[in-house]
Motif scaffolding. Structure first.
Motif, PDB file in Angstrom:
ATOM      1  N   ARG A 151      24.473  26.095  24.000  1.00  0.00           N
ATOM      2  CA  ARG A 151      23.767  25.264  25.020  1.00  0.00           C
ATOM      3  C   ARG A 151      22.153  25.594  24.604  1.00  0.00           C
ATOM      4  NH1 ARG A 151      27.146  25.896  30.547  1.00  0.00           N
ATOM      5  NH2 ARG A 151      28.720  24.412  29.899  1.00  0.00           N
ATOM      6  N   LEU A 152      21.822  26.245  23.827  1.00  0.00           N
ATOM      7  CA  LEU A 152      20.089  26.486  23.675  1.00  0.00           C
ATOM      8  C   LEU A 152      19.976  25.397  22.857  1.00  0.00           C
ATOM      9  CD1 LEU A 152      20.094  30.371  23.162  1.00  0.00           C
ATOM     10  CD2 LEU A 152      19.335  29.367  25.262  1.00  0.00           C
ATOM     11  N   THR A 153      18.708  24.675  23.208  1.00  0.00           N
ATOM     12  CA  THR A 153      18.181  23.818  22.312  1.00  0.00           C
ATOM     13  C   THR A 153      17.113  24.666  21.376  1.00  0.00           C
ATOM     14  OG1 THR A 153      16.280  23.499  23.942  1.00  0.00           O
ATOM     15  CG2 THR A 153      18.111  22.049  24.185  1.00  0.00           C
ATOM     16  N   PRO A 154      16.939  23.775  20.135  1.00  0.00           N
ATOM     17  CA  PRO A 154      16.210  24.475  19.221  1.00  0.00           C
ATOM     18  C   PRO A 154      14.721  24.876  19.720  1.00  0.00           C
ATOM     19  CG  PRO A 154      17.152  22.405  18.096  1.00  0.00           C
ATOM     20  CD  PRO A 154      17.311  22.477  19.538  1.00  0.00           C
ATOM     21  N   THR A 155      14.323  23.960  20.555  1.00  0.00           N
ATOM     22  CA  THR A 155      12.833  24.213  21.009  1.00  0.00           C
ATOM     23  C   THR A 155      13.045  25.472  21.960  1.00  0.00           C
ATOM     24  OG1 THR A 155      12.958  22.535  22.767  1.00  0.00           O
ATOM     25  CG2 THR A 155      11.948  22.021  20.830  1.00  0.00           C
ATOM     26  N   GLU A 156      13.828  25.678  22.785  1.00  0.00           N
ATOM     27  CA  GLU A 156      13.903  26.653  23.709  1.00  0.00           C
ATOM     28  C   GLU A 156      14.203  27.947  23.144  1.00  0.00           C
ATOM     29  OE1 GLU A 156      16.838  27.952  27.581  1.00  0.00           O
ATOM     30  OE2 GLU A 156      17.100  26.003  26.633  1.00  0.00           O
ATOM     31  N   ALA A 157      15.086  27.742  22.247  1.00  0.00           N
ATOM     32  CA  ALA A 157      15.397  29.039  21.487  1.00  0.00           C
ATOM     33  C   ALA A 157      14.337  29.604  20.629  1.00  0.00           C
ATOM     34  CB  ALA A 157      16.644  28.902  20.474  1.00  0.00           C
ATOM     35  N   LEU A 158      13.293  28.860  19.931  1.00  0.00           N
ATOM     36  CA  LEU A 158      12.453  29.207  19.074  1.00  0.00           C
ATOM     37  C   LEU A 158      11.253  29.384  19.826  1.00  0.00           C
ATOM     38  CD1 LEU A 158      12.309  26.308  16.232  1.00  0.00           C
ATOM     39  CD2 LEU A 158      13.003  28.837  15.897  1.00  0.00           C
ATOM     40  N   ALA A 159      11.246  29.059  21.138  1.00  0.00           N
ATOM     41  CA  ALA A 159      10.129  29.406  21.988  1.00  0.00           C
ATOM     42  C   ALA A 159      10.296  30.722  22.738  1.00  0.00           C
ATOM     43  CB  ALA A 159       9.678  28.571  23.084  1.00  0.00           C
ATOM     44  N   ALA A 160      11.365  31.452  22.871  1.00  0.00           N
ATOM     45  CA  ALA A 160      11.792  32.459  23.290  1.00  0.00           C
ATOM     46  C   ALA A 160      11.025  33.636  22.772  1.00  0.00           C
ATOM     47  CB  ALA A 160      13.342  32.983  23.255  1.00  0.00           C
ATOM     48  N   PRO A 161      10.771  34.859  23.741  1.00  0.00           N
ATOM     49  CA  PRO A 161       9.689  35.800  23.274  1.00  0.00           C
ATOM     50  C   PRO A 161      10.603  36.808  22.330  1.00  0.00           C
ATOM     51  CG  PRO A 161      10.366  36.049  25.367  1.00  0.00           C
ATOM     52  CD  PRO A 161      10.901  34.612  24.989  1.00  0.00           C
ATOM     53  N   MET A 188      28.314  40.379  23.222  1.00  0.00           N
ATOM     54  CA  MET A 188      28.146  39.203  22.680  1.00  0.00           C
ATOM     55  C   MET A 188      27.099  38.534  23.427  1.00  0.00           C
ATOM     56  SD  MET A 188      29.838  39.305  20.195  1.00  0.00           S
ATOM     57  CE  MET A 188      29.457  37.513  19.684  1.00  0.00           C
ATOM     58  N   VAL A 189      27.021  38.764  24.887  1.00  0.00           N
ATOM     59  CA  VAL A 189      26.051  38.131  25.801  1.00  0.00           C
ATOM     60  C   VAL A 189      24.527  38.669  25.281  1.00  0.00           C
ATOM     61  CG1 VAL A 189      24.921  37.913  27.944  1.00  0.00           C
ATOM     62  CG2 VAL A 189      27.535  37.528  27.532  1.00  0.00           C
ATOM     63  N   ILE A 190      24.424  39.996  25.140  1.00  0.00           N
ATOM     64  CA  ILE A 190      23.295  40.647  24.709  1.00  0.00           C
ATOM     65  C   ILE A 190      23.120  40.177  23.259  1.00  0.00           C
ATOM     66  CG2 ILE A 190      22.100  42.793  24.157  1.00  0.00           C
ATOM     67  CD1 ILE A 190      24.002  44.083  25.964  1.00  0.00           C
ATOM     68  N   SER A 191      23.848  39.879  22.458  1.00  0.00           N
ATOM     69  CA  SER A 191      23.835  39.293  21.119  1.00  0.00           C
ATOM     70  C   SER A 191      23.044  37.960  21.302  1.00  0.00           C
ATOM     71  CB  SER A 191      24.883  39.496  20.250  1.00  0.00           C
ATOM     72  OG  SER A 191      24.636  38.871  18.964  1.00  0.00           O
ATOM     73  N   VAL A 192      23.361  37.061  22.069  1.00  0.00           N
ATOM     74  CA  VAL A 192      22.900  35.994  22.535  1.00  0.00           C
ATOM     75  C   VAL A 192      21.450  35.681  22.771  1.00  0.00           C
ATOM     76  CG1 VAL A 192      23.024  33.676  23.587  1.00  0.00           C
ATOM     77  CG2 VAL A 192      25.133  34.747  22.538  1.00  0.00           C
ATOM     78  N   LEU A 193      21.058  36.803  23.624  1.00  0.00           N
ATOM     79  CA  LEU A 193      19.767  37.129  24.020  1.00  0.00           C
ATOM     80  C   LEU A 193      18.796  37.344  22.921  1.00  0.00           C
ATOM     81  CD1 LEU A 193      20.370  38.475  27.658  1.00  0.00           C
ATOM     82  CD2 LEU A 193      19.858  36.142  27.158  1.00  0.00           C
ATOM     83  N   GLU A 194      19.321  38.571  22.185  1.00  0.00           N
ATOM     84  CA  GLU A 194      18.558  38.881  21.029  1.00  0.00           C
ATOM     85  C   GLU A 194      18.246  37.926  19.928  1.00  0.00           C
ATOM     86  OE1 GLU A 194      20.567  42.612  20.204  1.00  0.00           O
ATOM     87  OE2 GLU A 194      19.518  43.805  21.817  1.00  0.00           O
ATOM     88  N   ARG A 195      19.128  37.235  19.945  1.00  0.00           N
ATOM     89  CA  ARG A 195      19.314  36.152  18.802  1.00  0.00           C
ATOM     90  C   ARG A 195      18.761  34.877  18.999  1.00  0.00           C
ATOM     91  NH1 ARG A 195      24.998  37.716  16.330  1.00  0.00           N
ATOM     92  NH2 ARG A 195      24.517  36.028  14.917  1.00  0.00           N
ATOM     93  N   LYS A 196      17.957  34.787  20.072  1.00  0.00           N
ATOM     94  CA  LYS A 196      17.699  33.284  20.363  1.00  0.00           C
ATOM     95  C   LYS A 196      16.959  32.691  19.151  1.00  0.00           C
ATOM     96  CE  LYS A 196      17.634  33.404  25.509  1.00  0.00           C
ATOM     97  NZ  LYS A 196      16.895  33.023  26.625  1.00  0.00           N
ATOM     98  N   ARG A 197      15.958  33.236  18.502  1.00  0.00           N
ATOM     99  CA  ARG A 197      15.108  32.839  17.393  1.00  0.00           C
ATOM    100  C   ARG A 197      16.010  32.345  16.114  1.00  0.00           C
ATOM    101  NH1 ARG A 197       9.653  33.037  17.402  1.00  0.00           N
ATOM    102  NH2 ARG A 197       8.673  34.231  19.008  1.00  0.00           N
ATOM    103  N   GLU A 198      17.041  33.262  16.119  1.00  0.00           N
ATOM    104  CA  GLU A 198      17.984  32.864  14.895  1.00  0.00           C
ATOM    105  C   GLU A 198      18.600  31.724  15.204  1.00  0.00           C
ATOM    106  OE1 GLU A 198      22.470  34.387  13.492  1.00  0.00           O
ATOM    107  OE2 GLU A 198      20.915  36.109  14.150  1.00  0.00           O
TER     108      GLU A 198
END
Length: 394
Positions: free
Chosen positions: A384-394, A291-301
Motif C-alpha cells: 500500500r506504500l506509494t512510490p513517493t511516500e516510500a522514497l520520502a521516508a527518512p 516482517m513488519v519491522i522489515s517493511v518499516l526499515e525497507r521503505k526506500r527499497e
C-alpha cells in the motif's frame, strides 16, 4: 499500446525470500527459532508414542497376545483364594487351549537370611510352580536354570527379576530362607511383562512346596490358546475350572493390561501437542513482527522498486514469500531437531525410532501456513506504500 504486466519467476521469488538470511542472518535465525521449537515439539510428541507402539508390537510378537490368566478371587468371608486341585487338568481339556500352567501361593515368607525379622517380607511371595510355567508365559532364565523334574522335589528356588533385586541375589548357588528352611537359588529370571506377579516371587517346585504346608490348590492359571478362539475360551474358562463357584474366577488378558499401561504413559501427548501449537503461534507472531519491522526499515527499497515498475502485487508477493521461506526454513530445522530428539529418546529406551511420514509433512505444512498467516499483514502494508511516500521516508 498497453504493456504486458511483468511477472516474477519462481527463481526470483526464492532469491527474494532468502534475502533476509543474507542481509540480517541473526534476526532471521531468531525469528525462525519459535517455528523450529513448535515443529520439533510436534514431531517429538508424535514420534515418541509411535516408537513406543512399535516397541510394544515387537514385545507382543515375542510374548504373544494369546495368553489368558485365570485368578481365584477371595471368598465371601475372606477365606484364602484358590482354585480346585484339578483345575489345571480341567482347563487343559478345553479344545483351543494349547498350553496350561499354574502357580499357587504357599503363603510362606522368603528372607535373605535367618537374621532378617520374620515380619520383613520385602513384598515377595513364594509360589509353587508347575514345570511348564516358563514355556506357557514365554519367560526366560537370565542366569542359572529353571526347575526340572529332579530339582522340583528338593529345596531349590528360582527367583523372579524383582525378587532377586530385593533379596540382593545376583547369581545362582546363593541360599535364601523360606519359612524355616534354607533353599538354594538355582536361577534368576528375565523380566516378565505379561506376568509381573512372577517377577516378584520366589518359585519352588510343586513337590517341594508340600514342605511349606502347600495344599496343592492353584491360585493362578495361565493358558495359551488359539488366537481366533481366545474370546470363546475366556467365556467358558470360569465354569470349566471352578464349576461350583465360577463367579470366583477372574479371567484377564495380560496383554490388554500392558496396552493400557502404555496408553496411560502417553496421556500427556495431547498436552504436548497443545504446547506445540502455542509455540507455533508464538513463532508466527515473532515472524510477523520481524516482517513488519522489515517493511518499516525497507521503505526506500519498496519505493525504488515501485518507481522502477514493480506493482503492488509484486511487493505483496515479495514480502509474503520472505515470510513463507523464513517459516519453512524454521520448519525444516524443527523437523530435523524433532527427528534427532525422537531417535535419541528411542535409542535410550531400546525402542525402534519411528516417526510417521504424515507428521513430517504436517510439520512442514504447518510452517508454510504459519508463514502465510504471519506474512499477510506486512505484505499488504508494504504494497500500500506509494512510490513517493516510500522514497520520502527518512
Amino acid at each position: 499500446m498497453s504493456a504486458n504486466p511483468t511477472r516474477l519467476s519462481p527463481v526470483d521469488l526464492v532469491l527474494l525470500g532468502l534475502s533476509p538470511l543474507r542481509t540480517r542472518p541473526l534476526r532471521a535465525v531468531l525469528s525462525a527459532l519459535g517455528i523450529s521449537i513448535g515443529i520439533a515439539t510436534l514431531v517429538v510428541v508424535t514420534g515418541i508414542p509411535a516408537s513406543s507402539r512399535a516397541a510394544l508390537m515387537e514385545e507382543f510378537a515375542a510374548l504373544g497376545t494369546n495368553l489368558l490368566r485365570a485368578e481365584a478371587a477371595p471368598g465371601a468371608h475372606d477365606e484364602p483364594a484358590s482354585l480346585p486341585p484339578d483345575s489345571v487338568a480341567m482347563a487343559a481339556r478345553i479344545g483351543p487351549a494349547e498350553q496350561v500352567s499354574a502357580v499357587a501361593n504357599t503363603h510362606a515368607v522368603v528372607r535373605r537370611s535367618d537374621r532378617v525379622a520374620e515380619s520383613e517380607t520385602s513384598g515377595l511371595t513364594v509360589l509353587a510352580t508347575r514345570l511348564n510355567l516358563l514355556g506357557t508365559i514365554n519367560g526366560h532364565v537370565r542366569t542359572g536354570t529353571f526347575l526340572t523334574e529332579a530339582t522340583e522335589r528338593f529345596p531349590a528356588v528360582v527367583l523372579g527379576d524383582v525378587a532377586a533385586t530385593r533379596l540382593g541375589v545376583t547369581a545362582p548357588d546363593t541360599q535364601v530362607r523360606i519359612n524355616d528352611t534354607w533353599f538354594t537359588v538355582i536361577g534368576v529370571l528375565d523380566p516378565l511383562p505379561l506376568a509381573p506377579e512372577v517377577e516378584r516371587s520366589a518359585l519352588v517346585g510343586w513337590e517341594a512346596a508340600r514342605q511349606l504346608g502347600f495344599d496343592e490348590r492353584p491360585t493362578v492359571l495361565y493358558l495359551r490358546v488359539q488366537e481366533a478362539a481366545i474370546d470363546d475360551v475366556r467365556a467358558v474358562l470360569p465354569p470349566t475350572v471352578h464349576p461350583q463357584q465360577p463367579s470366583q474366577v477372574r479371567v484377564s488378558r495380560p496383554s490388554d493390561a500392558l496396552t493400557a499401561k502404555r496408553l496411560t504413559e502417553n496421556t500427556f501427548s495431547a498436552l504436548m501437542l497443545g504446547l506445540a501449537g502455542v509455540a507455533l503461534i508464538v513463532g508466527g507472531i515473532g515472524v510477523a513482527n520481524t516482517m513488519v519491522i522489515s517493511v518499516l526499515e525497507r521503505k526506500r527499497e519498496i519505493g525504488l522498486r515501485r518507481a522502477l515498475g514493480a506493482n503492488r502485487g509484486h511487493i505483496r508477493t515479495q514480502f509474503l514469500t520472505e515470510s513463507v521461506v523464513l517459516c519453512l526454513l524454521g520448519g525444516v530445522a524443527g523437523v530435523l531437531l524433532g527427528l534427532l530428539g525422537t531417535a535419541g529418546y528411542a535409542v535410550a529406551h531400546g525402542w525402534p525410532a519411528v516417526v510417521p511420514t504424515g507428521t513430517v509433512l504436517a510439520g512442514l505444512g504447518a510452517a508454510v501456513v504459519t508463514g502465510v498467516v504471519a506474512g499477510v499483514y506486512p505484505a499488504v502494508r508494504a504494497s500500500r506504500l506509494t512510490p513517493t511516500e516510500a522514497l520520502a521516508a527518512p
